[in-house]
Design a protein around this motif. Structure first.
Motif, PDB file in Angstrom:
ATOM      1  N   LEU A  13       0.830  -1.205   0.000  1.00 53.46           N
ATOM      2  CA  LEU A  13       0.000   0.000   0.000  1.00 53.46           C
ATOM      3  C   LEU A  13       0.867   1.259   0.000  1.00 53.46           C
ATOM      4  O   LEU A  13       0.576   2.227  -0.723  1.00 53.46           O
ATOM      5  CB  LEU A  13      -0.930  -0.015   1.214  1.00 53.46           C
ATOM      6  N   ALA A  14       1.938   1.247   0.765  1.00 54.55           N
ATOM      7  CA  ALA A  14       2.836   2.404   0.806  1.00 54.55           C
ATOM      8  C   ALA A  14       3.534   2.607  -0.542  1.00 54.55           C
ATOM      9  O   ALA A  14       3.630   3.735  -1.041  1.00 54.55           O
ATOM     10  CB  ALA A  14       3.873   2.218   1.909  1.00 54.55           C
ATOM     11  N   LEU A  15       3.990   1.532  -1.142  1.00 56.26           N
ATOM     12  CA  LEU A  15       4.674   1.631  -2.430  1.00 56.26           C
ATOM     13  C   LEU A  15       3.728   2.101  -3.530  1.00 56.26           C
ATOM     14  O   LEU A  15       4.078   2.964  -4.334  1.00 56.26           O
ATOM     15  CB  LEU A  15       5.292   0.288  -2.798  1.00 56.26           C
ATOM     16  N   SER A  16       2.518   1.570  -3.545  1.00 58.47           N
ATOM     17  CA  SER A  16       1.562   1.988  -4.570  1.00 58.47           C
ATOM     18  C   SER A  16       1.080   3.418  -4.317  1.00 58.47           C
ATOM     19  O   SER A  16       0.841   4.169  -5.267  1.00 58.47           O
ATOM     20  CB  SER A  16       0.387   1.017  -4.639  1.00 58.47           C
ATOM     21  N   GLY A  17       0.939   3.823  -3.066  1.00 59.53           N
ATOM     22  CA  GLY A  17       0.585   5.206  -2.765  1.00 59.53           C
ATOM     23  C   GLY A  17       1.666   6.168  -3.224  1.00 59.53           C
ATOM     24  O   GLY A  17       1.375   7.245  -3.759  1.00 59.53           O
ATOM     25  N   LEU A  18       2.912   5.797  -3.037  1.00 61.64           N
ATOM     26  CA  LEU A  18       4.025   6.612  -3.508  1.00 61.64           C
ATOM     27  C   LEU A  18       4.027   6.698  -5.035  1.00 61.64           C
ATOM     28  O   LEU A  18       4.272   7.764  -5.603  1.00 61.64           O
ATOM     29  CB  LEU A  18       5.347   6.026  -3.004  1.00 61.64           C
ATOM     30  N   ALA A  19       3.719   5.589  -5.691  1.00 59.10           N
ATOM     31  CA  ALA A  19       3.661   5.588  -7.154  1.00 59.10           C
ATOM     32  C   ALA A  19       2.534   6.481  -7.657  1.00 59.10           C
ATOM     33  O   ALA A  19       2.690   7.190  -8.653  1.00 59.10           O
ATOM     34  CB  ALA A  19       3.482   4.162  -7.668  1.00 59.10           C
ATOM     35  N   VAL A  20       1.388   6.454  -6.983  1.00 54.27           N
ATOM     36  CA  VAL A  20       0.268   7.298  -7.391  1.00 54.27           C
ATOM     37  C   VAL A  20       0.639   8.771  -7.253  1.00 54.27           C
ATOM     38  O   VAL A  20       0.323   9.585  -8.120  1.00 54.27           O
ATOM     39  CB  VAL A  20      -1.002   6.959  -6.571  1.00 54.27           C
ATOM     40  N   ARG A  21       1.327   9.122  -6.189  1.00 59.01           N
ATOM     41  CA  ARG A  21       1.705  10.527  -5.987  1.00 59.01           C
ATOM     42  C   ARG A  21       2.764  10.970  -6.993  1.00 59.01           C
ATOM     43  O   ARG A  21       2.719  12.083  -7.492  1.00 59.01           O
ATOM     44  CB  ARG A  21       2.231  10.740  -4.575  1.00 59.01           C
ATOM     45  N   ALA A  22       3.713  10.119  -7.294  1.00 63.32           N
ATOM     46  CA  ALA A  22       4.829  10.515  -8.154  1.00 63.32           C
ATOM     47  C   ALA A  22       4.516  10.384  -9.649  1.00 63.32           C
ATOM     48  O   ALA A  22       4.998  11.182 -10.450  1.00 63.32           O
ATOM     49  CB  ALA A  22       6.057   9.676  -7.818  1.00 63.32           C
ATOM     50  N   LEU A  23       3.730   9.383 -10.025  1.00 60.30           N
ATOM     51  CA  LEU A  23       3.514   9.087 -11.443  1.00 60.30           C
ATOM     52  C   LEU A  23       2.041   9.071 -11.812  1.00 60.30           C
ATOM     53  O   LEU A  23       1.601   8.248 -12.612  1.00 60.30           O
ATOM     54  CB  LEU A  23       4.126   7.722 -11.780  1.00 60.30           C
ATOM     55  N   ALA A  24       1.261   9.982 -11.278  1.00 59.72           N
ATOM     56  CA  ALA A  24      -0.190   9.957 -11.460  1.00 59.72           C
ATOM     57  C   ALA A  24      -0.608  10.040 -12.925  1.00 59.72           C
ATOM     58  O   ALA A  24      -1.578   9.404 -13.330  1.00 59.72           O
ATOM     59  CB  ALA A  24      -0.831  11.095 -10.680  1.00 59.72           C
ATOM     60  N   ARG A  25       0.115  10.790 -13.727  1.00 60.66           N
ATOM     61  CA  ARG A  25      -0.276  10.955 -15.131  1.00 60.66           C
ATOM     62  C   ARG A  25      -0.008   9.718 -15.971  1.00 60.66           C
ATOM     63  O   ARG A  25      -0.614   9.547 -17.013  1.00 60.66           O
ATOM     64  CB  ARG A  25       0.461  12.142 -15.738  1.00 60.66           C
ATOM     65  N   ARG A  26       0.922   8.888 -15.539  1.00 61.73           N
ATOM     66  CA  ARG A  26       1.286   7.715 -16.332  1.00 61.73           C
ATOM     67  C   ARG A  26       0.647   6.426 -15.836  1.00 61.73           C
ATOM     68  O   ARG A  26       0.916   5.360 -16.361  1.00 61.73           O
ATOM     69  CB  ARG A  26       2.808   7.558 -16.327  1.00 61.73           C
ATOM     70  N   LEU A  27      -0.200   6.521 -14.832  1.00 65.57           N
ATOM     71  CA  LEU A  27      -0.836   5.337 -14.263  1.00 65.57           C
ATOM     72  C   LEU A  27      -2.340   5.398 -14.471  1.00 65.57           C
ATOM     73  O   LEU A  27      -2.907   6.461 -14.647  1.00 65.57           O
ATOM     74  CB  LEU A  27      -0.531   5.252 -12.766  1.00 65.57           C
ATOM     75  N   PRO A  28      -3.005   4.230 -14.432  1.00 64.87           N
ATOM     76  CA  PRO A  28      -4.470   4.245 -14.490  1.00 64.87           C
ATOM     77  C   PRO A  28      -5.062   4.798 -13.192  1.00 64.87           C
ATOM     78  O   PRO A  28      -4.351   5.397 -12.388  1.00 64.87           O
ATOM     79  CB  PRO A  28      -4.829   2.768 -14.698  1.00 64.87           C
ATOM     80  N   ALA A  29      -6.314   4.568 -12.950  1.00 62.24           N
ATOM     81  CA  ALA A  29      -7.006   5.093 -11.769  1.00 62.24           C
ATOM     82  C   ALA A  29      -6.273   4.692 -10.484  1.00 62.24           C
ATOM     83  O   ALA A  29      -5.689   3.612 -10.390  1.00 62.24           O
ATOM     84  CB  ALA A  29      -8.432   4.581 -11.735  1.00 62.24           C
ATOM     85  N   ALA A  30      -6.320   5.588  -9.508  1.00 54.74           N
ATOM     86  CA  ALA A  30      -5.602   5.365  -8.251  1.00 54.74           C
ATOM     87  C   ALA A  30      -6.060   4.087  -7.556  1.00 54.74           C
ATOM     88  O   ALA A  30      -5.245   3.359  -6.977  1.00 54.74           O
ATOM     89  CB  ALA A  30      -5.779   6.563  -7.326  1.00 54.74           C
ATOM     90  N   TRP A  31      -7.353   3.797  -7.600  1.00 58.51           N
ATOM     91  CA  TRP A  31      -7.872   2.590  -6.953  1.00 58.51           C
ATOM     92  C   TRP A  31      -7.243   1.341  -7.561  1.00 58.51           C
ATOM     93  O   TRP A  31      -6.874   0.408  -6.855  1.00 58.51           O
ATOM     94  CB  TRP A  31      -9.393   2.570  -7.093  1.00 58.51           C
TER      95      TRP A  31
END
Length: 99
Positions: A13-31
């Protein structure tokens, strides 16, 4: 075993939360990213626990395996950067024309 699973889920959860914050434009939906990160970490913990075999279960090694597999799963979700200046694509197995 419960501590390994709980620790792996928290690290995923911590790693994916960090990825969402850092790479939000290149990833699908946060959920999707959060669920994939946790699922990857739990699978990584299980895989590491199974690979070490009986008598060699260490919490540190299991959590390291969980983080590595979670990072691999999250890297599979990345899309190419916008405006990456790519060359025009040709059809597969096509030959360049001379004209």
């Amino acid at each position: 075993m419960l501590l390994e699973a709980l620790g792996a889920a928290v690290l995923g959860l911590a790693l994916s939360g960090l990825a969402v914050r850092a790479l939000a434009r290149r990833l699908p939906a946060a959920w999707t990213v959060l669920v994939s990160g946790v699922a990857g970490a739990l699978f990584g913990a299980y895989l590491t626990h199974f690979a070490l075999g009986p008598g060699h279960h260490t919490l540190t090694a299991t959590l390291v395996g969980a983080v590595l597999v979670s990072a691999v799963v999250l890297s599979l979700l990345l899309r190419p950067a916008a405006g990456a200046g790519r060359a025009a694509r040709r059809a597969p197995f096509s030959l360049p024309s001379g004209g």
